[in-house]
Scaffold this active site. Sequence first.
Site, short mmCIF file in Angstrom:
data_model
loop_
_atom_site.label_atom_id
_atom_site.label_comp_id
_atom_site.label_asym_id
_atom_site.label_seq_id
_atom_site.Cartn_x
_atom_site.Cartn_y
_atom_site.Cartn_z
N HIS A 181 35.05 57.55 -113.87
CA HIS A 181 36.08 57.91 -113.14
C HIS A 181 37.09 58.84 -112.44
O HIS A 181 38.49 59.02 -111.61
CB HIS A 181 36.45 56.44 -112.79
CG HIS A 181 35.42 55.02 -112.40
ND1 HIS A 181 35.55 55.39 -111.42
CD2 HIS A 181 35.18 54.70 -112.88
CE1 HIS A 181 33.96 53.81 -111.71
NE2 HIS A 181 34.45 53.45 -112.25
N HIS A 197 45.51 60.01 -117.02
CA HIS A 197 44.55 60.92 -116.44
C HIS A 197 44.75 61.56 -114.72
O HIS A 197 46.35 61.18 -114.35
CB HIS A 197 43.84 59.01 -115.81
CG HIS A 197 44.13 58.55 -115.10
ND1 HIS A 197 44.78 57.17 -116.13
CD2 HIS A 197 44.47 58.21 -113.75
CE1 HIS A 197 45.38 56.33 -114.60
NE2 HIS A 197 44.75 56.93 -113.87
N HIS A 251 44.07 61.87 -110.49
CA HIS A 251 43.45 62.07 -109.36
C HIS A 251 43.43 63.12 -107.81
O HIS A 251 44.30 63.77 -108.42
CB HIS A 251 44.10 60.78 -108.85
CG HIS A 251 43.89 59.73 -109.95
ND1 HIS A 251 42.70 58.46 -109.55
CD2 HIS A 251 44.44 58.82 -110.37
CE1 HIS A 251 43.35 57.15 -110.20
NE2 HIS A 251 44.27 57.40 -110.72
N HIS A 254 48.65 60.28 -113.94
CA HIS A 254 48.98 59.22 -114.06
C HIS A 254 49.53 58.52 -115.09
O HIS A 254 48.03 58.59 -116.24
CB HIS A 254 48.42 57.86 -113.52
CG HIS A 254 48.43 57.76 -112.07
ND1 HIS A 254 47.55 57.16 -111.91
CD2 HIS A 254 49.21 58.39 -111.46
CE1 HIS A 254 47.44 57.50 -110.22
NE2 HIS A 254 48.69 57.64 -110.30
N THR A 284 45.79 51.57 -109.80
CA THR A 284 45.17 52.03 -108.37
C THR A 284 43.49 51.74 -108.68
O THR A 284 42.87 52.10 -107.60
CB THR A 284 45.75 53.28 -108.06
OG1 THR A 284 45.10 53.87 -109.09
CG2 THR A 284 46.50 53.26 -108.37
N THR A 285 43.22 51.24 -109.31
CA THR A 285 41.86 50.95 -109.62
C THR A 285 41.71 49.66 -109.86
O THR A 285 42.26 48.70 -110.55
CB THR A 285 41.26 51.82 -110.68
OG1 THR A 285 41.46 51.12 -112.21
CG2 THR A 285 41.29 53.18 -110.82
#
Length: 256
Positions: free
Chosen positions: A96, A121, A123, A140, A207-208
């Site tokens: 992801h 991590h 995005h 993040h 957000t996941t």
Amino acid sequence: MLKKPTAVISSLTMPWVALLEGMAFSPEAFSEDRERWSYSGKRGPAYWATLDDDFASCGQGKNQSPINLTQLLDGELPEIELHYPTQGDKVINNGHTVQVNFPSGNILRMEGQAFELKQFHFHSPSENTINGQSFPLEAHFVHADKRGNLAVVGVMFEQGAANEGLQPAWNQLPLHAGGQETLDVPIDATKLMPSSLEYYRFNGSLTTPPCTEGVRWLVLKEPVSISKEQVEAFQRAIPFDNNRPVQPVNARVIVQ
């Protein structure tokens, strides 16, 4: 130590979230998580709430992340302090995102509370937007206190010069889902921070999935630089847009 001015924090509590957006990593968890949700198709963001009872907040929550940061309220914002003496030693492609894990000892202090950095991590494109502006990459930095309360620091990357702070992880970037590497050169999180720690503050969620709410969000105002080649390297490792669409702000206040 980094100590600079920054937003108003309300006291929120929440149960420990086991994965902290993928903090825990094992082949079994990786395989199961990959099958449960994705960023597109019938397992994409529009369907997350229907995939598992544990994901109900993705559809029913009123304080979901990410958001478009706009209609900002000026306020007296307390400082945050970042004490990051230990360095990230593992880089993981969990299917992801790409994340860097940290040993204990890195602390975010705010309003007398201490939150320990677990991982950061990425995005691409950015999940949060600022007055409608998207960025090519957002990091993040996920912190948790001893009771499992979460504080996430968002850092925006804008295209420009290469980011030297990222390069130790990028040199060993796992290009396939499930890949992980022990870094030859540990990564220093302080080198990914902008010169100013002024930030936007809002209450939000992961957000996941499971999209758990009660997360303190601090999005730094000042972006840092990343080269076009570094963005493209990330996109080879994660060959799809891994950003959840912005969510309704509802009754929330965004403080700057």
